[in-house]
Design an enzyme around this catalytic site. Structure first.
Site, PDB file in Angstrom:
ATOM      1  N   SER A  55       0.844  -1.186   0.000  1.00 23.83           N
ATOM      2  CA  SER A  55       0.000   0.000   0.000  1.00 23.83           C
ATOM      3  C   SER A  55       0.886   1.245   0.000  1.00 23.83           C
ATOM      4  O   SER A  55       1.670   1.440  -0.925  1.00 23.83           O
ATOM      5  CB  SER A  55      -0.956  -0.033   1.190  1.00 23.83           C
ATOM      6  OG  SER A  55      -1.936   0.965   1.075  1.00 23.83           O
ATOM      7  N   ASP A  83      -8.399  -5.304  -5.606  1.00 29.60           N
ATOM      8  CA  ASP A  83      -8.006  -4.240  -4.691  1.00 29.60           C
ATOM      9  C   ASP A  83      -8.994  -3.083  -4.796  1.00 29.60           C
ATOM     10  O   ASP A  83      -9.368  -2.667  -5.899  1.00 29.60           O
ATOM     11  CB  ASP A  83      -6.596  -3.754  -5.036  1.00 29.60           C
ATOM     12  CG  ASP A  83      -5.920  -3.019  -3.889  1.00 29.60           C
ATOM     13  OD1 ASP A  83      -6.611  -2.297  -3.144  1.00 29.60           O
ATOM     14  OD2 ASP A  83      -4.688  -3.159  -3.750  1.00 29.60           O
ATOM     15  N   HIS A 116      -6.997  -5.782  -0.957  1.00 24.78           N
ATOM     16  CA  HIS A 116      -5.877  -4.881  -0.685  1.00 24.78           C
ATOM     17  C   HIS A 116      -4.826  -5.520   0.214  1.00 24.78           C
ATOM     18  O   HIS A 116      -5.045  -5.687   1.415  1.00 24.78           O
ATOM     19  CB  HIS A 116      -6.391  -3.590  -0.056  1.00 24.78           C
ATOM     20  CG  HIS A 116      -5.351  -2.539   0.102  1.00 24.78           C
ATOM     21  ND1 HIS A 116      -4.511  -2.148  -0.929  1.00 24.78           N
ATOM     22  CD2 HIS A 116      -4.984  -1.792   1.173  1.00 24.78           C
ATOM     23  CE1 HIS A 116      -3.699  -1.214  -0.500  1.00 24.78           C
ATOM     24  NE2 HIS A 116      -3.957  -0.981   0.777  1.00 24.78           N
TER      25      HIS A 116
END
Length: 535
Positions: A184, A406, A445
């Site tokens: 991320s 995601d 994610h």
């Protein structure tokens, strides 16, 4: 006589172990006196093996080996205050350094990732990126351009440089290899390092990288506006209807039906098939709901139709996932205006760009505010430069993974960046010499999701410890032995619970290849799948 000898040997071993422990503690405490430019060591203490209490989160504590914990403040600029920590095994150091990344807008030390690296034998380090606060809070950036630079690129680099010196002072020798591992925001940090500071790390693992930061925020505010109207809000039963319709359209690919979409690029799902023909109900969508979810899939555009960022892929609208990383958390949310997209974009634009705490998501103008954002912070926050020659020349290896479902950085951002690098660096084959991309079907994610989603990634707290199943170990094998990963075997556990057993395993193939069933083996076993470019 023999008994005395055995006792003597045992005593000697205990004495050596005790001396080693005492020596490590002494060396650790002496690090308080290490003098380095722009750094103040605020603590150096030995931590005993056993449970280590973590900040509030999904896990309250983690068992760790004995280690030396160093805390320090970095001040490379007048308005900088970067906090960092270095954790070093008291015994059993593997001779290597692993720096770990952040999430969200950072603001704290990632102690869980530090602990995981420490348990693998690494000396490890992390930074708060130059500010303290919740991961969704951007207020620290308001009026502090130097702190924005620390967040953008400087904190990670400064931490890398200073950590290596502290490690060398503790062990009296330098680390043999240096790695960076993040997902991320940590993935953005990873890609930024390869671009700006190509000599910092031998190997870089970047998960779901938020590298096109300004495009990501454009996508966030686009989605937030799409679902700000209560009439556009899609409740949980309707989300299930959307996901089921998407899987009905695209869940069967390459002669196999899955509960996730294997190749979203070959999926052409139109949610208009769910348009209510009579009264509104949980199995259909109103026109406003259809329009909102179509906007999510299409991605943001200005009034002329110019594409401003990639959109998001269908097929995970009802997947629960883990809190804060699911498609639902980011895009759909628990109520109108309560999505992570709205929270992140509101915090970012009000503090980083417009410097107005009263600024609202509804105010964003896609015709003029994108250019304003790029001009103000694009060069600081974006890690989109495809020029990686210096990193390649240094012998660096880059591995990127990204889930096709995601809900944070659009999956196509990673595909687009890989394609741009290949174009810049002499084609796909030359790029594969130092850079591999793994797109993960059915993963959200950084982890979780309906597909196989554990493979040594940041959410895998109990990885299968070999380079075939652990993507970080595969990176090490590439860096240290020259063997590049062609695939990583990912595992899906029943309800994402290891105690409930394996549901399936499947290879995650180096892009542009994907896993194709051999049409004879067990669908639930990775050995029944081969990596090929889909026809």
């Amino acid at each position: 006589m023999r008994a005395k000898c055995v006792c003597s040997v045992a005593f000697l071993l205990c004495w050596v172990a005790g001396s080693s422990s005492a020596l490590a503690q002494s060396n650790c405490e002496k690090l308080k006196d290490v003098k380095l430019a722009d750094i103040t060591i605020t603590g150096a203490e030995s931590v005993a093996a056993g449970p280590f209490k973590l900040p509030p989160g999904l896990i309250s504590s983690v068992d760790v080996p004995a280690f030396c914990r160093v805390r320090a403040d970095l001040k490379p600029a007048a308005d900088s205050l970067i906090k960092m920590e270095v954790w070093m095994p008291a015994e059993g150091w593997n001779g290597k350094f692993e720096q770990v990344g952040n999430g969200g807008l950072a603001g704290s030390i990632n102690q869980l990732s530090l602990a995981m690296a420490l348990k693998r034998g690494f000396a490890t380090a992390a930074t708060d990126d130059g500010h303290e606060g919740a991961g969704t809070d951007g207020s620290w950036a308001l009026g502090h351009p130097e702190k924005v630079r620390d967040f953008g690129y400087r904190a990670v680099h400064e931490t890398s440089e200073k950590s290596k010196k502290i490690i060398a002072a503790f062990y009296h020798k330098a680390a043999s290899f240096a790695y960076f591992n993040g997902c991320s925001e940590g993935g953005r940090e990873a890609i930024m390092e390869a671009q700006r500071y190509p000599d910092d790390f031998n190997g870089i693992l970047a998960g779901a990288p938020a590298m096109y930061w300004t495009q990501l925020m454009t996508a966030f505010v686009w989605n937030a506006q799409a679902f700000s109207d209560p009439a556009s809000f899609i409740n949980e039963p309707k989300r299930a209807a959307v996901e089921n319709a998407a899987l009905a359209a695209c869940g069967r690919q390459n002669n196999v039906t899955d509960k996730f979409i294997k190749d979203p690029l070959q999926c052409h799902f139109d949610p208009a098939v769910l348009l209510c023909k009579e009264a509104d109900g949980d199995s259909c969508l109103t026109q406003k709901q259809v329009d909102a979810i179509k906007k999510v899939y299409a991605g943001p555009k200005d009034s002329s139709g110019k594409q401003l960022s990639a959109g998001y892929e269908p097929g995970a609208e009802a997947e629960p996932g883990l809190p804060g990383i699911s498609y639902q958390s980011y895009i759909l949310g628990p109520a109108p205006g309560a999505t992570l997209d709205a929270i992140f974009s509101g915090s970012f634009y009000s503090s980083f760009v417009f410097e107005d705490p009263k600024w609202k998501v509804s105010q964003f103008n896609f015709d003029k505010d994108v250019a304003t954002t790029e001009a103000k912070v694009g060069a600081i926050l974006n890690a989109g430069n495809p020029e990686l020659q210096a990193f390649r020349s240094h012998g660096g290896k880059l591995v990127v993974y990204h889930g096709w479902n995601d809900g944070s950085p659009p999956p196509m951002h990673s595909v687009e960046y890989y394609q741009r690098v290949a174009e810049k660096m002499g084609g796909v084959e030359k790029t594969r010499e130092f850079y591999r991309l793994f797109m993960v079907p059915g993963m959200m994610h950084c982890g979780s999701g309906a597909g196989p989603n554990l493979f040594g990634n940041v959410m895998d707290l109990h990885p299968i410890a070999d380079p075939e199943h652990d993507i970080f170990m595969a990176l090490q094998k590439w860096v240290e032995n020259g063997v590049a990963p062609e695939y990583i075997v990912a595992t899906k556990y029943v309800e994402d619970d290891l105690s409930k057993g394996k549901a399936m395993s499947r290879p995650i193939c180096a892009y542009p290849q994907q896993a194709i069933w051999d049409e004879k083996g067990d669908l639930a076993e990775a050995g029944s799948w081969v990596c090929e470019v889909a026809k």
